[in-house]
Scaffold this motif. Structure first.
Motif, PDB file in Angstrom:
ATOM      1  N   PHE A   1       0.836  -1.340  -0.016  1.00 22.92           N
ATOM      2  CA  PHE A   1       0.016  -0.040  -0.176  1.00 22.92           C
ATOM      3  C   PHE A   1       0.891   1.232  -0.392  1.00 22.92           C
ATOM      4  O   PHE A   1       0.473   2.187  -0.720  1.00 22.92           O
ATOM      5  N   VAL A   2       1.818   1.365   0.635  1.00 20.73           N
ATOM      6  CA  VAL A   2       2.737   2.240   1.007  1.00 20.73           C
ATOM      7  C   VAL A   2       3.341   2.700  -0.469  1.00 20.73           C
ATOM      8  O   VAL A   2       3.438   3.813  -1.047  1.00 20.73           O
ATOM      9  N   GLU A   3       3.932   1.574  -1.137  1.00 18.34           N
ATOM     10  CA  GLU A   3       4.562   1.761  -2.295  1.00 18.34           C
ATOM     11  C   GLU A   3       3.757   2.502  -3.576  1.00 18.34           C
ATOM     12  O   GLU A   3       4.032   3.319  -4.168  1.00 18.34           O
TER      13      GLU A   3
ATOM     14  N   GLU B   1       6.598   7.744   4.580  1.00 17.07           N
ATOM     15  CA  GLU B   1       6.439   7.563   5.818  1.00 17.07           C
ATOM     16  C   GLU B   1       4.860   7.980   6.202  1.00 17.07           C
ATOM     17  O   GLU B   1       4.286   7.338   7.133  1.00 17.07           O
ATOM     18  N   GLU B   2       4.670   9.096   5.850  1.00 14.64           N
ATOM     19  CA  GLU B   2       3.052   9.414   6.001  1.00 14.64           C
ATOM     20  C   GLU B   2       2.303   8.380   5.682  1.00 14.64           C
ATOM     21  O   GLU B   2       0.922   8.366   6.123  1.00 14.64           O
TER      22      GLU B   2
ATOM     23  N   PHE C   1      -1.771   4.190   7.009  1.00 15.39           N
ATOM     24  CA  PHE C   1      -1.852   2.441   7.054  1.00 15.39           C
ATOM     25  C   PHE C   1      -2.197   2.191   8.508  1.00 15.39           C
ATOM     26  O   PHE C   1      -2.984   1.422   8.988  1.00 15.39           O
ATOM     27  N   ASP C   2      -1.141   2.661   9.516  1.00 18.95           N
ATOM     28  CA  ASP C   2      -1.252   2.080  10.783  1.00 18.95           C
ATOM     29  C   ASP C   2      -2.328   2.469  11.345  1.00 18.95           C
ATOM     30  O   ASP C   2      -2.934   2.021  12.482  1.00 18.95           O
TER      31      ASP C   2
ATOM     32  N   ALA D   1     -11.754   3.992   3.482  1.00 15.34           N
ATOM     33  CA  ALA D   1     -12.825   5.077   3.090  1.00 15.34           C
ATOM     34  C   ALA D   1     -13.548   5.480   4.351  1.00 15.34           C
ATOM     35  O   ALA D   1     -14.114   6.871   4.682  1.00 15.34           O
ATOM     36  N   SER D   2     -14.093   4.390   5.127  1.00 11.69           N
ATOM     37  CA  SER D   2     -14.794   4.815   6.374  1.00 11.69           C
ATOM     38  C   SER D   2     -13.675   5.697   7.521  1.00 11.69           C
ATOM     39  O   SER D   2     -14.167   6.415   8.049  1.00 11.69           O
ATOM     40  N   PHE D   3     -12.530   4.925   7.418  1.00 17.05           N
ATOM     41  CA  PHE D   3     -11.565   5.868   8.386  1.00 17.05           C
ATOM     42  C   PHE D   3     -11.365   7.283   7.947  1.00 17.05           C
ATOM     43  O   PHE D   3     -11.455   8.318   8.635  1.00 17.05           O
TER      44      PHE D   3
END
Length: 842
Positions: free
Chosen positions: A41-43, A55-56, A61-62, A78-80
């Motif tokens: 996901f980060v990449e 990093e952000e 994700f965390d 989306a909920s978050f």
């Protein structure tokens, strides 16, 4: 302080197109959604969105509630995002405080105390009603349009009192209660303005308060609540839009008021309405009554007796009400309000507390808002922001965030200084206008309309700012009892002392001669002496165990002087500082002022000058502590001392427009040969220059037109005079050659104006000049929560708190009264004791 980097979280900076990209990231063929692990996901998200850092995205994700297996999908993300943004919006809306314009005194037609202030939704105009039945009609811009006396045939005009007024918006009428035991209904749409249409006469007691509610879904259903001596009655209308009451035969003229006897209503002679009654207060006056439609109940309060707060429900098929009493422990209640969205009742108590009640919990309040030091006389909710306004007898207005039960704003010393007065509070939420009455006076506070995002230095209004030349740091305090140290070169926060005086605001500060001790004065009446490691060495009992407002602390060679709340100087002698708790000593000169002392100035070796609220200045010998003389305008002075000089006081009071406060006095060190050696300022935007040797006024000029009270400072060389007003404007004047020699009469010409700055959007609370790196600077603090650095004479450099780079470290937050070595974590904000006291008030 040269740059302003983005400090928001990544989710707050994402745009709509960024969210669309993230959604596409999770979509695969045939509309199925893909799940991703953290690294994937980060990449992918970082490369696709094109903003932020890896990093952000990892932090994002965390923070999301992923599946047990550690996978993230689009619905969870989306909920978050929706929840996070909505909570942030809600918090920002609740935390936003009004930025008030300077208070404005409205010209009123009233000769008696104002009983009610209200707003007419249909026309946008405002109404004010006084005890002598004078009705003031104001335009939507609060210009007085006209006034008229509400007539009544049953009582002579001189014997008639109006007690309450309420608007009936669904039927375009107003209802007014009179001391003649009647309620009159005036039609707003008739050709004859405010024509009396109905008169309900013969009430058992004088109606004291009114409340009206109409059903928004069925405007024919409405309830008019009436509170009198110990009794609450309600007129429940069934066909309000057709007719409130039954009219007699058509032979009666249309312009004639229909008289309706209360006994007829009680017996049910009018099918248009029914009567509900309740008596639970004995002979105590009902101060406020409200109908709560969500609960189908009536709420009312009194200021005496045991049943101070009562709620009543209607029983089926009866005209009586079932009563529930709240356990207020006999504490009198002056006012109340109800927030239907929060289902919270707010009450204003004579015990200085504002209590929050759940209507279903009568045993105790769900929250107590502490901060006022005198009786609270009025409360009103700001529905949209979920905030609460409260006003106390000592003319202090506080704004509370109901969710956190914190005071987010406190306004004092801006309202008319009168003795016993009757106060009415009305806040019109749509226009953000606050109207306050003080007997027959009417004061307007109007909130500014802000655009864009504003950078702040403190969470609460900043009260004082100092420069410490020893550490090359700036020190500032705020109303949330926080003291912050800043680096002068970068504007970076380096230390923060939280809860210096518990829940009490820090009103002012001072440094000793060595610059190693900091004196902080709290609204709790205590002055504390700190070192810059956060250790409190002494507590000075300035208020003698009571909360007082200390306006200035003057640290001298052998004594520490404090003024602000009484007519005498409070003195502490340094020889008594052997104990932690220090009690004040006796000031030998006694009381010489007629009003509270607000400011003081000292010039070596022994000249002390104090200025009071009425503009009076007294010159003292600081060594003997005895008064020498008064400074009076037009060359008048009292050489015989202070006592027995009534004749010299009279022109002085008139000259200062009867109680214009003197807020600041500063000695000038370039005064000589009869020139000015003292400058003072205060009310009406006026600045005055004096010669203390000849006891004469040399010059005066208006620095800020129509500004009310102003503040000032003078740089160390005596070249620049800096003044600031309630609007956030700062002016710099060149006084190097001003009043250096005596002239005939009083000079009215302004000194040279060098610059006009606008570093703030609200009242400037404190000014400080300093020399740093061979450059002269100006520090300004404001109610708008910002601390600004400017060149002297200009321009503005920046706001303290701006980030200057990614390397900006987290400030160390040191807890007061606690040794800093106890806190192992430098980022720890609250100690264990403070966590238990999480009811911190700003």
């Amino acid at each position: 302080m040269e740059t302003n980097m983005e400090t928001e979280l990544l989710e707050s900076r994402l745009r709509v197109e960024d969210l669309q990209k993230l959604q596409k990231l999770f979509l695969v063929r045939l509309g199925f959604l893909e799940e991703m692990g953290r690294a994937e996901f980060v990449e992918k998200a970082w490369s696709m969105v094109g903003r932020g850092s890896q990093e952000e995205f990892g932090h994002l994700f965390d923070n999301v509630d992923v599946s047990r297996e550690g996978w993230l999908d689009w619905p969870r993300l989306a909920s978050f995002l929706l929840l996070e943004l909505s909570e942030k919006e809600e918090h920002a809306r609740a935390a936003a405080v009004p930025r008030w314009r300077p208070p404005r005194m409205l010209p009123v037609p009233h000769r008696k105390p104002i009983q009610q202030i209200t707003h007419l939704p249909s026309s946008g105009s405002y109404l004010s009603l006084s005890k002598d039945a004078i009705l003031g009609i104001w335009s939507d811009k609060l210009d007085l349009v006209k006034s008229l006396r509400l007539s009544n045939d049953s009582v002579r005009p001189k014997d008639l009192w109006a007690t309450a007024m309420v608007v009936l918006p669904n039927v375009h009428k107003i209802a007014v209660a009179f001391s003649s035991k009647e309620v009159c209904f005036y039609d707003l749409l008739s050709k004859q303005e405010f024509n009396c249409q109905y008169k309900v006469q013969g009430l058992n007691h004088t109606p004291v308060c009114l409340d009206y509610w109409s059903n928004p879904e069925d405007p024919d259903q409405a309830v008019l609540s009436i509170g009198d001596v110990g009794r609450v009655s309600a007129l429940c209308f069934r066909s309000a839009q057709i007719s409130l009451f039954e009219r007699p035969s058509s032979a009666v003229e249309q312009d004639t008021a229909v008289v309706i006897r209360w006994a007829e209503l009680v017996r049910g002679r009018h099918w248009c309405c029914s009567i509900l009654t309740h008596k639970a207060h004995g002979q105590d006056w009902v101060r406020k009554v409200r109908f709560l439609p969500s609960l189908e109940a009536f709420l009312f309060c009194t200021t005496s007796g045991r049943t101070n707060l009562v709620m009543a429900w209607r029983e089926k098929d009866t005209s009586f009400l079932r009563v529930t009493q709240f356990h207020t422990n006999g504490r009198a209640i002056c006012d109340l309000d109800f927030h239907p969205g929060l289902n919270i009742i707010a009450t204003a108590g004579l015990n200085t507390h504002v209590c929050l009640w759940n209507p279903c919990v009568t045993s105790k309040p769900v929250g107590i808002l502490s901060g006022h030091v005198t009786s609270v006389v009025a409360v009103q909710f700001i529905m949209g922001k979920k905030q609460l306004l409260s006003f106390s007898k000592d003319k202090v207005l506080r704004l509370w965030d109901v969710a956190s039960q914190l005071c987010v704003q406190c306004l004092a010393s801006i309202f008319p200084k009168t003795q016993e007065c009757q106060t009415r509070l009305f806040f019109h939420e749509e226009s953000s206008r606050l109207l306050l009455s003080f007997n027959r006076q009417l004061v307007l506070l109007e909130a500014r309309k802000e655009t864009g995002r504003r950078l702040t230095s403190h969470e609460g209004p900043v009260t004082c700012v100092l420069y410490n030349a020893l550490f090359r740091q700036v020190i500032s305090s705020d109303t949330s009892s926080t003291v912050t140290c800043w680096l002068m070169d970068t504007g970076q926060k380096v230390k923060q002392f939280v809860r210096c005086h518990g829940d009490a605001a820090v009103t002012t500060m001072a440094l000793d001669e060595t610059k190693t001790r900091l004196f902080t004065a709290g609204a709790d009446g205590v002055v504390k002496v700190w070192d810059f490691n956060g250790y409190c060495h002494h507590k000075l009992n300035a208020g003698r165990d009571r909360p007082v407002e200390i306006s200035q602390v003057l640290v001298l060679k052998r004594t520490v002087l404090m003024v602000g709340w009484e007519r005498i100087i409070t003195v502490f002698r340094l020889c008594d500082f052997s104990q932690f708790f220090v009690q004040p000593s006796e000031w030998k000169g006694g009381v010489q002022h007629r009003e509270d002392i607000l400011c003081a100035a000292f010039r070596a070796p022994q000249m002390l000058l104090t200025g009071s609220y009425d503009g009076e200045m007294v010159v003292w010998n600081n060594s003997t502590e005895y008064s020498l003389r008064k400074l009076l305008p037009n060359g008048q002075h009292d050489l015989k001392g202070i006592s027995g000089c009534e004749q010299t006081l009279k022109p002085y009071a008139i000259y200062f427009n009867l109680c214009v406060p003197l807020l600041y006095t500063v000695f000038l060190f370039n005064g000589g040969a009869g020139g000015a050696d003292l400058v003072s300022c205060g009310g009406s935007g006026m600045v005055r220059f004096w010669n203390t040797v000849n006891n004469s006024l040399l010059a005066e000029f208006v620095a800020h037109q129509d500004a009310g009270c102003i503040i000032m400072t003078v740089d160390g060389s005596g070249r620049y005079l800096v003044t600031a007003d309630l609007d956030g404007s700062v002016k710099v004047w060149d006084i190097e050659e001003y009043c250096v020699t005596p002239l005939e009469g009083v000079i009215n010409q302004d000194p040279k104006l060098l610059s006009t700055l606008h570093p703030h959007i609200n009242r400037v609370t404190h000014l400080e000049t300093c020399v740093h790196g061979e450059q002269l600077f100006l520090l300004s603090a404001s109610v708008d929560c910002s601390l600004v650095l400017s060149y002297l004479p200009g321009p503005t450099v920046g706001v303290f708190g701006q980030l200057v780079g990614c390397e900006n470290p987290s400030p160390s937050k040191i807890s007061p009264d606690i040794d800093p070595q106890i806190c192992d974590d430098p980022d720890t904000t609250l100690t264990a004791e403070q966590e238990l006291e999480n009811d911190l008030l700003l």
